[in-house]
Design an enzyme around this catalytic site. Sequence first.
Site, PDB file in Angstrom:
ATOM      1  N   ALA A  47      33.166  48.017  -1.219  1.00  0.00           N
ATOM      2  CA  ALA A  47      34.327  48.901  -1.097  1.00  0.00           C
ATOM      3  C   ALA A  47      35.414  48.356  -0.163  1.00  0.00           C
ATOM      4  O   ALA A  47      36.585  48.721  -0.290  1.00  0.00           O
ATOM      5  CB  ALA A  47      33.872  50.271  -0.622  1.00  0.00           C
ATOM      6  N   CYS A  65      28.531  71.503 -25.959  1.00  0.00           N
ATOM      7  CA  CYS A  65      27.178  72.081 -25.848  1.00  0.00           C
ATOM      8  C   CYS A  65      26.967  72.756 -24.494  1.00  0.00           C
ATOM      9  O   CYS A  65      25.934  73.380 -24.267  1.00  0.00           O
ATOM     10  CB  CYS A  65      26.110  71.009 -26.083  1.00  0.00           C
ATOM     11  SG  CYS A  65      25.756  69.986 -24.628  1.00  0.00           S
ATOM     12  N   HIS A 118      26.800  48.837  -9.903  1.00  0.00           N
ATOM     13  CA  HIS A 118      26.682  50.290  -9.724  1.00  0.00           C
ATOM     14  C   HIS A 118      27.403  51.043 -10.847  1.00  0.00           C
ATOM     15  O   HIS A 118      27.806  52.194 -10.668  1.00  0.00           O
ATOM     16  CB  HIS A 118      27.228  50.721  -8.352  1.00  0.00           C
ATOM     17  CG  HIS A 118      26.336  50.310  -7.220  1.00  0.00           C
ATOM     18  ND1 HIS A 118      26.713  50.340  -5.903  1.00  0.00           N
ATOM     19  CD2 HIS A 118      25.057  49.864  -7.224  1.00  0.00           C
ATOM     20  CE1 HIS A 118      25.702  49.921  -5.137  1.00  0.00           C
ATOM     21  NE2 HIS A 118      24.696  49.617  -5.928  1.00  0.00           N
TER      22      HIS A 118
HETATM   23  P1  OAD Z   1      30.643  50.324   2.681  1.00  0.00           P
HETATM   24  O1  OAD Z   1      31.663  51.362   2.957  1.00  0.00           O
HETATM   25  O2  OAD Z   1      29.246  50.614   3.058  1.00  0.00           O
HETATM   26  O3  OAD Z   1      31.077  48.960   3.399  1.00  0.00           O
HETATM   27  C1  OAD Z   1      32.404  48.478   3.315  1.00  0.00           C
HETATM   28  C2  OAD Z   1      32.588  47.469   4.432  1.00  0.00           C
HETATM   29  O4  OAD Z   1      33.876  46.900   4.282  1.00  0.00           O
HETATM   30  C3  OAD Z   1      32.522  48.077   5.824  1.00  0.00           C
HETATM   31  O5  OAD Z   1      31.481  47.434   6.577  1.00  0.00           O
HETATM   32  C4  OAD Z   1      33.909  47.818   6.421  1.00  0.00           C
HETATM   33  O6  OAD Z   1      33.851  47.410   7.781  1.00  0.00           O
HETATM   34  C5  OAD Z   1      34.404  46.669   5.568  1.00  0.00           C
HETATM   35  N1  OAD Z   1      35.883  46.622   5.447  1.00  0.00           N
HETATM   36  C6  OAD Z   1      36.706  47.602   5.012  1.00  0.00           C
HETATM   37  N2  OAD Z   1      37.995  47.153   4.997  1.00  0.00           N
HETATM   38  C7  OAD Z   1      37.978  45.885   5.469  1.00  0.00           C
HETATM   39  C8  OAD Z   1      38.970  44.873   5.705  1.00  0.00           C
HETATM   40  N3  OAD Z   1      40.271  45.097   5.444  1.00  0.00           N
HETATM   41  N4  OAD Z   1      38.577  43.663   6.214  1.00  0.00           N
HETATM   42  C9  OAD Z   1      37.272  43.428   6.472  1.00  0.00           C
HETATM   43  N5  OAD Z   1      36.282  44.331   6.242  1.00  0.00           N
HETATM   44  C10 OAD Z   1      36.625  45.540   5.752  1.00  0.00           C
HETATM   45  O7  OAD Z   1      30.775  49.966   1.122  1.00  0.00           O
HETATM   46  P2  OAD Z   1      29.700  49.233   0.190  1.00  0.00           P
HETATM   47  O8  OAD Z   1      28.899  48.257   0.945  1.00  0.00           O
HETATM   48  O9  OAD Z   1      30.442  48.776  -1.007  1.00  0.00           O
HETATM   49  O10 OAD Z   1      27.561  53.489  -4.167  1.00  0.00           O
HETATM   50  O11 OAD Z   1      28.776  50.467  -0.212  1.00  0.00           O
HETATM   51  C11 OAD Z   1      27.687  50.285  -1.079  1.00  0.00           C
HETATM   52  C12 OAD Z   1      27.497  51.497  -1.955  1.00  0.00           C
HETATM   53  O12 OAD Z   1      27.381  52.665  -1.154  1.00  0.00           O
HETATM   54  C13 OAD Z   1      28.673  51.800  -2.863  1.00  0.00           C
HETATM   55  O13 OAD Z   1      28.661  51.037  -4.053  1.00  0.00           O
HETATM   56  C14 OAD Z   1      28.544  53.267  -3.142  1.00  0.00           C
HETATM   57  C15 OAD Z   1      28.032  53.779  -1.809  1.00  0.00           C
HETATM   58  O14 OAD Z   1      27.121  54.805  -1.902  1.00  0.00           O
HETATM   59  C16 OAD Z   1      27.954  54.138  -5.292  1.00  0.00           C
HETATM   60  O15 OAD Z   1      29.076  54.506  -5.483  1.00  0.00           O
HETATM   61  C17 OAD Z   1      26.900  54.352  -6.303  1.00  0.00           C
END
Ligand code: OAD
Length: 255
Positions: A20, A158, A115
């Site tokens: 994300a 449904c 995902h």
């Molecule tokens: P997270 O929100 O857990 O991690 C995103 C990371 O990106 C964080 O550690 C932030 O510090 C970093 N970050 C954000 N902006 C940044 C920037 N400009 N520069 C450097 N770092 C930055 O997101 P994911 O790891 O993707 O599941 O989360 C995993 C899953 O948890 C997702 O796919 C979602 C959620 O539950 C589903 O939607 C099914």
Amino acid sequence: MTELIEALKSAKKVGVLTGAGVSTLCGIPDFRGPQGLYRQPDAERIFDIDWFDRDPSVYYRGCRELVYGLGDFQPGPVHTALVRLERAGRLAGIATQNIDMLHQKAGSSHVYEVHGSPVVHACRHCGDVKTFDEIVAMIEANGGAAKLGEPYVPRCACGGPYKPAITFFGEMLPEAAFRSAQELAISSDVFLVLGTSLTVHPAAGLPRLTLQAGGKVFIVNGQPTSLDDYAVRRYPDLKEFADAVCAAFATSPLS
Ligand code: OAD
């Protein structure tokens, strides 16, 4: 970023895992960053299959803007940098945990959505399928009720609620996409981990497959991760990463 850029230039095969964080630069909140969605109380219920089956309005209330406003968001600097890398012949594929479809919108062609995505929705009762645009139209047509505090749930003839093909907690990952992501991680001698907290398994285990196969992992993430000690390096800033890649691979114009 010199070490990372040199590794990209000399690698036999480069793979990427995104989370994300790559989309915060487009205005979409992440989950566990300082302004993340999960800082709100009970937000973890939004993508939970048991909660969806009990009360689908929890998901539709939480995602009305996040998912159904996605048409308004455009790819950001990291998405663009990864397209450049691919067009320079330096990127084999992207495994993404994101459900925002922005890698495809930017023009990347080998994207494995581990995902899932909201591109289709299926009725939880009879399996009838609707496209993302059809669901958005149903939600927009019923915006009035939602604004009055009665969250609208798009339902099939449904009576069953439509559920997006996003992998909720409690569900299996899409098998083909995850297998492709595993193959990418195993066969890459350089694997980039971009904007993910590496907390949600099994996707978070993908870079370990690269390490076990003898490849190198580079991490770009603002917060520390559990793999920092095994990576060549962790860089904190995704915008800096995107700028460095675009500068180094500037000769591959975007069409
Ligand atoms: P997270 O929100 O857990 O991690 C995103 C990371 O990106 C964080 O550690 C932030 O510090 C970093 N970050 C954000 N902006 C940044 C920037 N400009 N520069 C450097 N770092 C930055 O997101 P994911 O790891 O993707 O599941 O989360 C995993 C899953 O948890 C997702 O796919 C979602 C959620 O539950 C589903 O939607 C099914």
